[in-house]
Design a protein around this motif. Structure first.
Motif, PDB file in Angstrom:
ATOM      1  N   ALA A  96      41.658  -6.572 127.623  1.00 29.66           N
ATOM      2  CA  ALA A  96      42.922  -7.239 127.290  1.00 29.66           C
ATOM      3  C   ALA A  96      43.530  -7.908 128.523  1.00 29.66           C
ATOM      4  N   GLU A  97      43.477  -7.212 129.666  1.00 29.71           N
ATOM      5  CA  GLU A  97      44.005  -7.806 130.894  1.00 29.71           C
ATOM      6  C   GLU A  97      43.157  -9.004 131.326  1.00 29.71           C
ATOM      7  N   ARG A  98      41.850  -8.886 131.169  1.00 34.37           N
ATOM      8  CA  ARG A  98      40.955  -9.979 131.549  1.00 34.37           C
ATOM      9  C   ARG A  98      41.248 -11.218 130.686  1.00 34.37           C
ATOM     10  N   PHE A  99      41.441 -10.995 129.380  1.00 40.42           N
ATOM     11  CA  PHE A  99      41.771 -12.108 128.495  1.00 40.42           C
ATOM     12  C   PHE A  99      43.116 -12.724 128.862  1.00 40.42           C
ATOM     13  N   GLU A 100      44.130 -11.884 129.081  1.00 37.99           N
ATOM     14  CA  GLU A 100      45.466 -12.415 129.357  1.00 37.99           C
ATOM     15  C   GLU A 100      45.474 -13.260 130.628  1.00 37.99           C
ATOM     16  N   THR A 101      44.810 -12.779 131.667  1.00 34.88           N
ATOM     17  CA  THR A 101      44.761 -13.535 132.929  1.00 34.88           C
ATOM     18  C   THR A 101      44.075 -14.883 132.736  1.00 34.88           C
ATOM     19  N   ALA A 102      42.926 -14.873 132.069  1.00 34.25           N
ATOM     20  CA  ALA A 102      42.170 -16.111 131.859  1.00 34.25           C
ATOM     21  C   ALA A 102      42.931 -17.068 130.932  1.00 34.25           C
ATOM     22  N   ALA A 103      43.600 -16.520 129.921  1.00 36.20           N
ATOM     23  CA  ALA A 103      44.331 -17.363 128.971  1.00 36.20           C
ATOM     24  C   ALA A 103      45.492 -18.075 129.657  1.00 36.20           C
ATOM     25  N   ARG A 104      46.238 -17.336 130.464  1.00 38.06           N
ATOM     26  CA  ARG A 104      47.384 -17.956 131.147  1.00 38.06           C
ATOM     27  C   ARG A 104      46.914 -19.044 132.124  1.00 38.06           C
ATOM     28  N   ARG A 105      45.801 -18.784 132.793  1.00 40.56           N
ATOM     29  CA  ARG A 105      45.271 -19.769 133.736  1.00 40.56           C
ATOM     30  C   ARG A 105      44.836 -21.039 132.988  1.00 40.56           C
TER      31      ARG A 105
ATOM     32  N   CYS B 287      40.680 -24.260 127.561  1.00 43.36           N
ATOM     33  CA  CYS B 287      41.169 -23.312 126.558  1.00 43.36           C
ATOM     34  C   CYS B 287      40.058 -22.902 125.602  1.00 43.36           C
ATOM     35  N   ARG B 288      39.198 -23.852 125.246  1.00 46.48           N
ATOM     36  CA  ARG B 288      38.082 -23.505 124.348  1.00 46.48           C
ATOM     37  C   ARG B 288      37.101 -22.558 125.031  1.00 46.48           C
ATOM     38  N   ASP B 289      36.962 -22.678 126.337  1.00 48.66           N
ATOM     39  CA  ASP B 289      36.050 -21.792 127.077  1.00 48.66           C
ATOM     40  C   ASP B 289      36.539 -20.350 127.093  1.00 48.66           C
ATOM     41  N   VAL B 290      37.859 -20.153 127.037  1.00 52.59           N
ATOM     42  CA  VAL B 290      38.458 -18.824 127.191  1.00 52.59           C
ATOM     43  C   VAL B 290      38.670 -18.124 125.855  1.00 52.59           C
ATOM     44  N   VAL B 291      38.772 -18.897 124.779  1.00 56.81           N
ATOM     45  CA  VAL B 291      39.289 -18.359 123.527  1.00 56.81           C
ATOM     46  C   VAL B 291      38.477 -17.175 122.996  1.00 56.81           C
ATOM     47  N   ASP B 292      37.161 -17.156 123.234  1.00 60.31           N
ATOM     48  CA  ASP B 292      36.334 -16.079 122.687  1.00 60.31           C
ATOM     49  C   ASP B 292      36.455 -14.767 123.447  1.00 60.31           C
ATOM     50  N   LEU B 293      37.220 -14.754 124.546  1.00 60.51           N
ATOM     51  CA  LEU B 293      37.498 -13.481 125.229  1.00 60.51           C
ATOM     52  C   LEU B 293      38.425 -12.597 124.402  1.00 60.51           C
ATOM     53  N   TYR B 294      39.134 -13.204 123.464  1.00 55.99           N
ATOM     54  CA  TYR B 294      40.023 -12.433 122.582  1.00 55.99           C
ATOM     55  C   TYR B 294      39.175 -11.775 121.500  1.00 55.99           C
ATOM     56  N   SER B 295      39.248 -10.447 121.435  1.00 60.12           N
ATOM     57  CA  SER B 295      38.372  -9.722 120.504  1.00 60.12           C
ATOM     58  C   SER B 295      39.131  -9.136 119.320  1.00 60.12           C
ATOM     59  N   GLY B 296      40.357  -9.584 119.109  1.00 58.43           N
ATOM     60  CA  GLY B 296      41.130  -9.081 117.976  1.00 58.43           C
ATOM     61  C   GLY B 296      42.379  -8.362 118.429  1.00 58.43           C
ATOM     62  N   ASP B 297      43.125  -7.825 117.464  1.00 55.87           N
ATOM     63  CA  ASP B 297      44.385  -7.146 117.769  1.00 55.87           C
ATOM     64  C   ASP B 297      44.179  -5.998 118.744  1.00 55.87           C
ATOM     65  N   LEU B 298      45.132  -5.809 119.627  1.00 56.25           N
ATOM     66  CA  LEU B 298      45.093  -4.741 120.615  1.00 56.25           C
ATOM     67  C   LEU B 298      45.118  -3.374 119.930  1.00 56.25           C
ATOM     68  N   LEU B 299      44.194  -2.504 120.286  1.00 60.86           N
ATOM     69  CA  LEU B 299      44.128  -1.119 119.808  1.00 60.86           C
ATOM     70  C   LEU B 299      44.356  -1.006 118.294  1.00 60.86           C
ATOM     71  N   PRO B 300      43.477  -1.599 117.483  1.00 64.08           N
ATOM     72  CA  PRO B 300      43.709  -1.589 116.032  1.00 64.08           C
ATOM     73  C   PRO B 300      43.777  -0.196 115.431  1.00 64.08           C
ATOM     74  N   ALA B 301      43.151   0.779 116.057  1.00 64.54           N
ATOM     75  CA  ALA B 301      43.200   2.146 115.507  1.00 64.54           C
ATOM     76  C   ALA B 301      44.575   2.785 115.677  1.00 64.54           C
ATOM     77  N   ASP B 302      45.388   2.225 116.583  1.00 62.80           N
ATOM     78  CA  ASP B 302      46.721   2.783 116.836  1.00 62.80           C
ATOM     79  C   ASP B 302      47.809   1.763 116.521  1.00 62.80           C
ATOM     80  N   ARG B 303      47.546   0.890 115.534  1.00 61.09           N
ATOM     81  CA  ARG B 303      48.422  -0.259 115.320  1.00 61.09           C
ATOM     82  C   ARG B 303      49.856   0.127 114.932  1.00 61.09           C
TER      83      ARG B 303
END
Length: 523
Positions: A53-62, A72-88
């Protein structure tokens, strides 16, 4: 040692700790997994932690800072879905989860990945317009129309609004393509309804009324039930803006019953929603009860069994809110049977939920839960599930015993997260959840529920919802130990309930104010 083995002597708990460390190191194959440093146990002291999540956030903001679509298209696939879905459902997750998802949507937008953006957020108009334009340029007129329809329904169902002016202009361009088939009546009605909502949002009341009236006429002539219901809601909002709300609702419901004795489900549901707005007005419940009796007579004259079922339900609700419990239960039972007999799922579920409210007031929580289980099974199948389920869970929280109340709340949060719940219908749930959390000592959660309830109640002046918010504030202040403040808030709640004609809730809050005063004196 004291935390894990509080009942053991130091020698025994020391042995237990050494054994636990041995098994931890053996399980990981790493002697450095847990290291003792100056009396502290440290997990992997030399390790570097890499968090996706931190790796995605840093790359996304950059990438977003460059405003470069390719980056932006290069970075978008670093997002793997909602954060901690088991503890939503953990309350602390809401902010970071929203932040990361918003970054993902921003990447899709800047990267012009319109199809993915529309899948993730069906209400995004920029994505819908871009896809409509692409379909139109490719000669795919029908696909462009379908894209507009998906957007229109998502905006209506999730946000209660319509597309903006630019989107409607493009839709009309699609409909007017040279050589294309003539627009269907449904397509014409959809354009008019969209324009009516644009005019409403711009406070152009007369233009909104003209567009909605034309859409309503098309829907009546063509038998378009859903479009007829949408037009009726817009015309009711027009009437509210013009100060003739009650008269317009009476005309609409009466005319609907005369024109088509048995109301179609979508028309019935539209009028049911308007009836709930009518009941929430701060003018008292005697007027609502008189109106319901008038509608019962019109339904009888028109031979409308569904109209009679709706009017009887509204009468029972008005009596319940006014505190006339015996009469309310009689009419609500008749309404539940009538709605069930006529196949009106929404009315049947609402009647059962209101009967459960009456049972809770009378202390019959077992009966209330039995009724609520039936209401829940019907509500989930109704076209008004987003309105009804949140009401059912609000009453379930009130009916739950002290040991079960947080479990019921967790179930409610899990199921309601799958719906876009109607905001006004959420008021009972939000205030009940706030009170439950406050009494259980979960004060931050209680404050969050109250904040949301305050926002919604602020759309209306006075009435039942205002009283409910003041009462929830009082419960929270009591839980915080601020009994003098709680007393003042209970008194405000009692006054608001009394102004709305709800004497039973007013009496409950007056009693709570007296108890808080006793706590304050004792301290």
């Amino acid at each position: 040692m004291e935390a894990f083995w509080p009942d053991s002597d130091p020698q025994a708990s020391g042995a237990s700790l050494r054994k636990a460390l041995h098994f931890a190191r053996r399980a990981t194959g790493d002697e450095q997994v847990v290291v003792s440093e100056q009396g502290l146990l440290v997990l992997w002291p030399q390790a570097e932690v890499d968090i996706d999540a931190e790796r995605f956030e840093t790359a996304a903001r950059r990438a977003l800072a460059t405003e470069d679509p390719a980056a932006c298209r290069d970075v978008v696939d670093l997002y793997s879905g909602d954060l901690l879905p088991a503890d939503r459902y953990e309350s602390w997750l809401a902010e970071p989860q929203h932040r990361l998802r918003q970054l993902y949507l921003d990447l899709l937008r800047v990267g012009a990945l319109w199809a993915r953006l529309a899948d993730q957020d069906p209400t995004d108009e920029q994505a819908a317009r871009s896809l409509m334009r692409a379909h139109l340029d490719a000669g795919e007129r029908r696909e462009a129309i379908r894209r507009f329809e998906r957007l229109r329904e998502a905006l209506h169902d999730q946000l209660g609004v319509g597309p903006d002016r630019g989107t409607i202009d493009l839709y009309e361009e699609v409909l007017a393509v040279e050589g294309a088939p003539k627009p269907t009546e449904a397509e014409r009605a959809h354009a008019l309804l969209a324009w009516a909502l644009v005019h409403m949002n711009r406070n152009e009341i007369e233009e909104a009324e003209r567009a909605a009236e034309e859409a309503r006429a098309i829907a009546l002539d063509s038998g378009l039930g859903r479009e007829l219901g949408e037009a009726a809601v817009i015309l009711a909002k027009v009437a509210m803006a013009q100060g003739r709300w009650r008269e317009r609702f009476a005309e609409e419901l009466g005319e609907s019953m005369r024109l088509r004795a048995n109301l179609e489900p979508i028309v019935y549901d539209a009028h049911l929603c308007l009836a709930e707005y009518y009941l929430a007005a701060p003018d008292g419940y005697d007027l609502a009860a008189d109106f319901a009796r008038q509608m019962m007579q019109i339904a009888d004259d028109a031979g409308s069994a569904t109209g009679a079922a709706l009017a009887t339900l509204m009468l029972g609700e008005a009596e319940l809110l006014a505190g006339h419990l015996v009469e309310a239960e009689q009419h609500l039972k008749v309404a539940a049977e009538a709605n069930d007999r006529e196949g009106c799922l929404s009315g049947s579920a609402l009647a059962l939920q209101r009967l459960a409210e009456a049972a809770v007031i009378n202390g019959r929580n077992f009966d209330a839960n039995r009724l609520l289980n039936r209401a829940r099974s019907i509500a989930v199948r109704s076209d008004l599930a987003s309105h009804l389920m949140v009401r059912v869970f609000g009453t379930m929280i009130r009916a739950a015993d002290e040991k079960q109340i947080l479990r019921v709340l967790r179930t409610a949060e899990r199921e309601l997260s799958q719906l876009r719940s109607c905001e006004p219908c959420s008021m009972g749930y939000l205030t009940s959840a706030a009170a439950a959390c406050a009494r259980a000592g979960e004060l931050d959660r209680a404050r969050a529920f109250i904040t949301e309830a305050e926002r919604i109640a602020g759309m209306w002046q006075g009435g039942l919802w205002s009283g409910a918010v003041w009462e929830a504030r009082g419960v929270l202040r009591d839980a915080e130990g601020a009994h003098e403040q709680a007393r003042a808030m209970y008194r405000e709640a009692a006054q608001e309930y009394a102004r709305a004609g709800n004497q039973s809730d007013a009496a409950r809050c007056a009693e709570a104010a007296s108890l808080s005063a006793g706590h304050a004196v004792a301290e």
